[in-house]
Design a protein around this motif. Sequence first.
Motif, mmCIF file in Angstrom:
data_model
loop_
_atom_site.group_PDB
_atom_site.id
_atom_site.type_symbol
_atom_site.label_atom_id
_atom_site.label_comp_id
_atom_site.label_asym_id
_atom_site.label_seq_id
_atom_site.Cartn_x
_atom_site.Cartn_y
_atom_site.Cartn_z
ATOM 1 N N MET A 219 12.236 -36.971 7.504
ATOM 2 C CA MET A 219 10.920 -36.853 8.142
ATOM 3 C C MET A 219 10.011 -38.023 7.791
ATOM 4 O O MET A 219 9.224 -38.493 8.633
ATOM 5 C CB MET A 219 10.248 -35.553 7.713
ATOM 6 N N GLU A 229 11.921 -38.978 16.343
ATOM 7 C CA GLU A 229 11.359 -37.640 16.526
ATOM 8 C C GLU A 229 12.183 -36.810 17.504
ATOM 9 O O GLU A 229 12.435 -35.624 17.265
ATOM 10 C CB GLU A 229 9.908 -37.728 16.987
ATOM 11 N N LEU A 238 14.664 -29.045 14.257
ATOM 12 C CA LEU A 238 13.649 -28.872 13.216
ATOM 13 C C LEU A 238 13.126 -27.429 13.154
ATOM 14 O O LEU A 238 13.134 -26.801 12.090
ATOM 15 C CB LEU A 238 12.484 -29.837 13.466
ATOM 16 N N TYR A 284 4.260 -32.988 9.257
ATOM 17 C CA TYR A 284 4.790 -33.218 10.599
ATOM 18 C C TYR A 284 3.749 -32.903 11.673
ATOM 19 O O TYR A 284 3.511 -33.712 12.575
ATOM 20 C CB TYR A 284 6.052 -32.382 10.840
#
Length: 435
Positions: A219, A229, A238, A284
Amino acid sequence: MSTKGKTSREMNVTEKLTALFDGLEECDEDEQRQKILEINEMISEMNEDEYLSVFTKEPFNKIDKMIEKEKISLENAIEFLKFIGYYKMLRSLIDMAFYCSFLNDRFKKMIINENEKKDEKNEKLLADLCECYISLNFNFEPELLSICVSCLLKVALKKDENEETQKEVEMALLALGNSGHNFIEQKLYLNEIKEIVQYHQKHHNLTRLAYQSAWKFLMERLFFDKNLEEMIVNEYRLGREVARELEELTKRLDWKSEKEKGKRKKEKQEELILLRWLEMLEFYFRYFHLWNEEYVGLIDNIATVFRAAKDENFEVIKQCISTFKNVAESKCVKLDDFLRSGAVDAILEGMQRPTLNNEMVCEGLRFFIEISRKLKRKKDNETEESKRKLQSKKIFEKMEEEGSEDIISCFWKTVENIGYNRYNLRLSASDLIFA
């Protein structure tokens, strides 16, 4: 290890550790190993303030002198330093003690020298040196970081599931997760970290801490390569992966029960792993904006964690609220899906807790302020506008049912009395009008 200005408990810990540490010079190698085990056991019982009060740069400088004068074997010194680094990384502590020490300079030279060897390179020694360098540091030279990443990924790629190998892999990934938001060329890590994550998803070979650390390392690469991403969210899944980990950790934790010492220590580690996942999610959702339907289930799992912690773990519920706030503010999260999740209900319930302090109520207020702002944005489409009004009405009614409006109104007086600057709430109460 100065005792000036410390509490009686901190002085007691410092004095005990100092006595054991000072005695290392007078021991043979086997006795040193035994004393190091005793010191490690004491370190594992420390809180973060005690750790920072004990491990200033002086102990690291002393170890440097002991290595130079051959008062401690390099093997014993590394074993000691790896444990100190393990404690520091597990708790995500940042300090400059090792960075400012002579021992840091020694290890940097040793890493470069060992890496440059052609025929007699000691891979185990190089991995140990790299692990100590990354785990104890907070700032990294690009050349050293490149060497360490390549070296530690080789260790992390080991597939054997025996306990010794699992520990080696866990320590390597934990160190990699401490590498920070530094630029690392994709060719040094991408294929390897992809294999590590996907192999675990199929075979479940990693410890919980190792798997979380692999994700943390991955990340943090997003800062320099946002193209990752898409892969992280849709290929590595994720939302699904973190939701599952949070669910399993929450089931294993029982904050109310008194546990015997060994089980409680294991449970404490699981609490820390859970916190690391939540911190990673907060990061995130603060910076990245790719939506995935699996986030609904993920947000539900955070709400489950929040309810499970209740009054039992301040750090966990505080981190849940902070993570919710970042999710609510994120451009990637669809408001409809967010309102479908358990987040709003969980925070409304949380605002009723008698032990909730000012800081946490402020985090809750920020959360509702952001939801309110999104719900105030009028839609051009008539259908969407009707939906927006209905959503606003439902939340407002829910807040009235829970008594949250009264709590918020009362709390604004508290905020005014203690000063807006402290909580960065430069807003009026009208920001919390939903209709």
